[in-house]
Design an enzyme around this catalytic site. Structure first.
Site, PDB file in Angstrom:
ATOM      1  CD  GLU A 200       3.235   1.055  -3.912  1.00 23.49           C
ATOM      2  OE1 GLU A 200       2.369   0.720  -3.094  1.00 23.49           O
ATOM      3  OE2 GLU A 200       4.439   1.076  -3.651  1.00 23.49           O
ATOM      4  CD  GLU A 281       6.975  -1.937   4.468  1.00 27.49           C
ATOM      5  OE1 GLU A 281       5.993  -2.654   4.148  1.00 27.49           O
ATOM      6  OE2 GLU A 281       7.675  -1.360   3.622  1.00 27.49           O
ATOM      7  CE  LYS A 332      10.372  -2.435  -1.033  1.00 28.88           C
ATOM      8  NZ  LYS A 332      10.527  -1.104  -0.411  1.00 28.88           N
ATOM      9  NE  ARG A 361      11.660  -0.751  -4.020  1.00 27.89           N
ATOM     10  CZ  ARG A 361      12.836  -0.298  -3.545  1.00 27.89           C
ATOM     11  NH1 ARG A 361      13.931  -1.001  -3.739  1.00 27.89           N
ATOM     12  NH2 ARG A 361      12.918   0.829  -2.876  1.00 27.89           N
TER      13      ARG A 361
HETATM   14  C1  2PG Z   1       7.944   0.641   0.130  1.00 29.63           C
HETATM   15  C2  2PG Z   1       7.915   0.644  -1.343  1.00 29.63           C
HETATM   16  C3  2PG Z   1       6.883  -0.213  -2.008  1.00 29.63           C
HETATM   17  P1  2PG Z   1       9.314   2.187  -2.874  1.00 29.63           P
HETATM   18  O1  2PG Z   1       8.345   1.628   0.772  1.00 29.63           O
HETATM   19  O2  2PG Z   1       7.668  -0.378   0.753  1.00 29.63           O
HETATM   20  O3  2PG Z   1       5.575   0.040  -1.621  1.00 29.63           O
HETATM   21  O4  2PG Z   1       8.060   1.871  -1.902  1.00 29.63           O
HETATM   22  O5  2PG Z   1       9.330   1.120  -3.905  1.00 29.63           O
HETATM   23  O6  2PG Z   1       9.029   3.547  -3.387  1.00 29.63           O
HETATM   24  O7  2PG Z   1      10.531   2.115  -2.017  1.00 29.63           O
HETATM   25 MG    MG Z   2       8.339   0.301   2.724  1.00 28.68          MG
END
Ligand code: 2PG
Ligand code: MG
Length: 417
Positions: A200, A281, A332, A361
């Protein structure tokens, strides 16, 4: 102008991790749309399946042989009908037959094609004239947990949130400065820091979980003083990846600590109070709705956001709403599969006072559709990193949208409560 679907073209492309992913073109009689799907590393258990069992190649084949002929002749303007058709073709409850990422790419490419057929930008098509509110960028500056390697913080993301900014451009400027300052500070602090970054674009450093709070707090304060507006920050604890079901505790490997649920609650509450965190979060694992509710009750001026907890799923969100678990939700689209499903979740969230946070993601492409979703659906926050190509694609698209809107653009109504 007609938006009848003529054809779908599917191909295998790659995301920023070099993983295979799917890209779809939707061609209508007068327009064209293209979308590619992202992928998570720390995934919620309740997310839909990404691909049919045989992966992206099988998904491409299904589009060519089954889905394109079914969708041809339908009107791209009717997003719900398109998305419903995808559910029907799949026939399962979790898109295990055609793949949630397959559905995602078709759904978003369809929305884009419909907008394009009408000569509109996606946010205008989806949100109409009222779509003028710009989200605040929530940007990852330090990576840990499953997003890092070696000895690094146990918490997955340390995120800048410049909630005092008056424009999106100002807000992005703040995040880039904070990111840079954090990098400079890590260099001074850790002898082994070599400038490495995560998928990221956040820094990876061999520092303690708690020290990382001091580093980002200081950077936010300095940039806030320099730019003369409030720059807050928060974290994504991604607690499901720390949770040990058997022992019933959260395992902080690098810190060398374990915390049971009560200790986790006290720990997070203390962090919120000490650092005036604006955003937390997944402070608990994905089935612990009760602790989310308790933390939400016991804290203020901090968004308590569910990601793995809700997985963009209306049913799971409704479970949270019943007991006031959290006050914000990560959106998402590929956790649930289609745009219509995600919009239903956004609507439910907003009707019940939950802030929707549209999110990238960790594995992502230069697809920028979520930038448009944030504006179209008045989401007050977009979570999409600070640097790195897949993140910049979304941030720059929002800068373009703000520029396009001119003095009609205004920052979203964001109450850190
Ligand atoms: C999260 C995400 C994005 P991932 O946990 O919020 O930062 O991670 O896409 O690996 O689920
Ligand atoms: Mg998360």
């Amino acid at each position: 102008m007609s938006s009848l679907i003529e054809d779908l073209i599917a191909r295998k492309v790659f995301n920023n991790r070099g993983e295979e992913t799917i890209e779809v073109d939707v061609i209508t009689t007068t327009g064209f749309g293209r979308a590619s799907a992202p992928a998570g590393k720390s995934r919620g258990k309740a997310e839909v399946a990404y691909y049919p069992q045989d992966g992206v190649d099988a998904a491409v084949k299904k589009i060519e042989e089954i889905i394109a002929p079914e969708l041809a002749g339908l009107n791209a303007d009717f997003q719900e009908e398109i998305d419903e058709t995808l559910h029907e073709i799949d026939g399962s409850s979790n898109f295990k037959n055609i793949g949630g990422n397959t559905a995602f790419a078709i759904s978003l490419a369809n929305a884009e094609a419909a907008a394009n057929s009408h000569g509109l930008l996606l946010f205008q098509f989806l949100g109409g004239n009222a779509a003028t509110s710009m989200p605040y960028p929530l940007g990852n500056c330090i990576s840990g947990g499953q997003h890092a390697r070696g000895k690094s913080p146990d918490i997955q993301e340390y995120l800048a949130l410049p909630h005092g900014a008056e424009t999106f451009l100002e807000a992005v400027t703040a995040n880039t400065k904070i990111h840079k300052k954090v990098g400079d500070a890590l260099k001074k602090k850790s002898g082994t820091f070599n400038g490495g970054k995560s998928d990221e674009g956040a820094w990876i450093a061999n520092i303690d979980t708690l020290d990382a709070f001091d580093v980002i707090a200081k950077a936010c304060e300095e940039v806030g003083n320099e730019l003369d507006f409030e720059c807050g920050f928060g974290v994504d604890i991604a607690s499901s990846s720390l949770w040990n079901e058997k022992e019933g505790n959260y395992v902080y490997t690098n810190e060398g600590t374990k915390r049971d649920t009560g200790e986790q609650l006290d720990f997070v509450k203390e962090l919120i109070e000490k650092y005036h965190l604006a955003y937390v979060e997944d402070p608990f694992h994905e089935e612990d709705f009760q602790s989310f509710a308790e933390l939400t009750r016991k804290t203020k001026n901090c968004l308590i956001c569910g990601d793995d907890l809700f997985t963009t799923n209306t049913e799971r969100l409704n479970n949270g709403i019943k007991i006031n678990a959290g006050n914000a939700i990560i959106i998402k689209v590929n956790q649930i599969g289609t745009l219509s499903d995600a919009v239903e979740t956004i609507d439910t969230a907003q009707r019940h006072g939950y802030d929707p946070v549209v999110s990238h993601r960790s594995g992502d492409t230069c697809d920028w559709h979520i930038a448009h979703l944030a504006v179209a659906y008045k989401c007050p926050i977009i979570k999409t990193g600070v640097v790195e190509g897949a993140r910049i694609a979304k941030l720059n698209e929002l800068i373009r949208i703000e520029h396009f809107l001119g003095n009609r653009a205004k920052m979203a109504d964001l109450k850190i409560r």
